[in-house]
Design a protein around this motif. Sequence first.
Motif, mmCIF file in Angstrom:
data_model
loop_
_atom_site.group_PDB
_atom_site.id
_atom_site.type_symbol
_atom_site.label_atom_id
_atom_site.label_comp_id
_atom_site.label_asym_id
_atom_site.label_seq_id
_atom_site.Cartn_x
_atom_site.Cartn_y
_atom_site.Cartn_z
ATOM 1 N N LEU A 48 3.494 43.970 90.125
ATOM 2 C CA LEU A 48 4.039 44.814 89.054
ATOM 3 C C LEU A 48 2.938 45.598 88.355
ATOM 4 O O LEU A 48 3.123 46.775 88.003
ATOM 5 N N GLY A 49 1.788 44.970 88.156
ATOM 6 C CA GLY A 49 0.707 45.659 87.467
ATOM 7 C C GLY A 49 0.041 46.728 88.298
ATOM 8 O O GLY A 49 -0.385 47.768 87.776
ATOM 9 N N TRP A 50 -0.041 46.494 89.606
ATOM 10 C CA TRP A 50 -0.752 47.433 90.468
ATOM 11 C C TRP A 50 0.162 48.536 90.989
ATOM 12 O O TRP A 50 -0.169 49.718 90.966
ATOM 13 N N ILE A 51 1.345 48.132 91.454
ATOM 14 C CA ILE A 51 2.232 49.085 92.119
ATOM 15 C C ILE A 51 3.315 49.606 91.188
ATOM 16 O O ILE A 51 3.792 50.727 91.335
ATOM 17 N N GLY A 52 3.707 48.790 90.186
ATOM 18 C CA GLY A 52 4.812 49.171 89.318
ATOM 19 C C GLY A 52 4.660 50.523 88.653
ATOM 20 O O GLY A 52 5.567 51.361 88.728
ATOM 21 N N PRO A 53 3.501 50.800 88.005
ATOM 22 C CA PRO A 53 3.350 52.126 87.382
ATOM 23 C C PRO A 53 3.407 53.268 88.385
ATOM 24 O O PRO A 53 3.934 54.343 88.089
#
Length: 538
Positions: A478-483
């Motif tokens: 979520l932190g790496w790909i989510g944005p």
Amino acid sequence: MTAVTADTRFAPRTGGTRPLAGTGALLRLALRRDRVMLPLWVLVVGGTTASAANSLGAFYDTPEERANVISSMATNSSLRSLYGPVFDDSLGALVSWRYVAFMGAFAAVMSLLLVVRHTREEEETGRQEMLASLQVGRRASLTAALLTALIANAGIALLVTLGLAGEGAAGALALGLAIAGVGMVFATLAAVCAQLTETARLARGLTAAVLGLAWALKAAGDAARTDGSHPLTWLSPIGWAENMRAFAGERWWVVLLFAAVVAVQAVVAYTLAGRRDVGMSFIPARPGPAEGRLSTATSLAWRLQRGALLGWGAGFLLAGIMFGSMTEGAADLVGDNENTKEMLERMGGQAGVTDAFLAAMLGMLAMVGALYIVQSVLRLNGEETAQRAEPVLAAAVGRVRWAAGHLYVAFGGAALLLLLGGLGLAVGYRKEAGPLLGASLVQIAAVWLLGSFAVLVYGLLPRLAPLGWAYAALSLGLGWIGPALNLPDAALNLSPFQHLPKMPGNAMEWTPVLVQLALAAVFTVAGLVGLRRRDMQS
């Protein structure tokens, strides 16, 4: 003591004298055991790459913006060392540029874990010896492990090819084969290490060390030249994946390079497997001292985990230095691209591109640090299931004191890693270390919360201990790909890192930090209470 029984549904029936007898049964058993984690790996690695065209298309939606990326990478060696060179300004080529190295590394990690799990770990726990009594061939377990890794990497290649076929079928296939090729190189390397070493931990560590070396060689070579032609790049399998040049005049002959190395390493692994007894290794363990020198549970835990912590620490320091050296070029890479600015602000806050980049890199280091703390906490589960905890607990050592020794190393080690990462950023950026060290310490709350969740699951439901890995991996994804995928805030908020203040550049917010620390304390205590009351596994 509980008797160990075999599951006859997977037991081979005949042919115990043949080297590959029972391979099909062991393959079905391996796929059944990994029926949850293996599809997750394939979906995360393959699905992320396959969906990247949509997100990158939103960020670089004009030829001018894509040309700006190529120009920036040509002049910024620090960023090039991380992402690699850009070979074309098409959308497919940008996907390959951003993802081939990272996803190749993820495929390598997946593959080495799979192979070691179904070879050396089976021998270490004694299950391989039990299977050998059911007329399983000498090389059957190794073959089943490699076939499992092959199926997983083929699944990744298929997802990438289907997902990116709209950008060009040939390029999509080349990118899928490049990622899968890196995975299979490290699958066969892990097979060799599993024959050489006596423990699964050492086999994983040696293979991971080679993976780290491969990344360092690729980074050094890419920083030196803009076209991926440096000899150091060609010494790395990750560099080979880059030089497949997917969507930019594919070099199909690189597939033969992958195939040759995979074949040679597989032959070496099979040769070694045929020349040793089950449970034995070619690198014997060093004998210990005649008299024991470990007087406490904490000193034992430190002795067992110090090697991993030192390796992680060196990696965090080097990664921090590399990210810090990229900071000044971050603004040039973003330029006037509003979509990229928005993504960076979602990751690192809205205090300017430079501060947002530093905050985003600290967040990424913290998310990776969560993997360390989960690994360190779940070492308790490994010690218990391998029955190495029994001799310790048979002495005057209680369960809580035994577990606390490992938790000291896990939680204290995680804090040390974050400090080393912040120090590395300060060194690479050549700025005052205080603000970056303070910002890195803020991330401890989320890291400790994920570690305490692993303690909770292990203490109450040890068979579900992999859920600790699942939550940490979810937070990382979520932190790496989510944005980049522009996921809604409701999804991003599932990660504890999303609730922390984005520092440096933003004001300190104590409430989310204190809440997460309180939850971490509650989860840890609840897990230790559960460990004290439940039966130990046998």
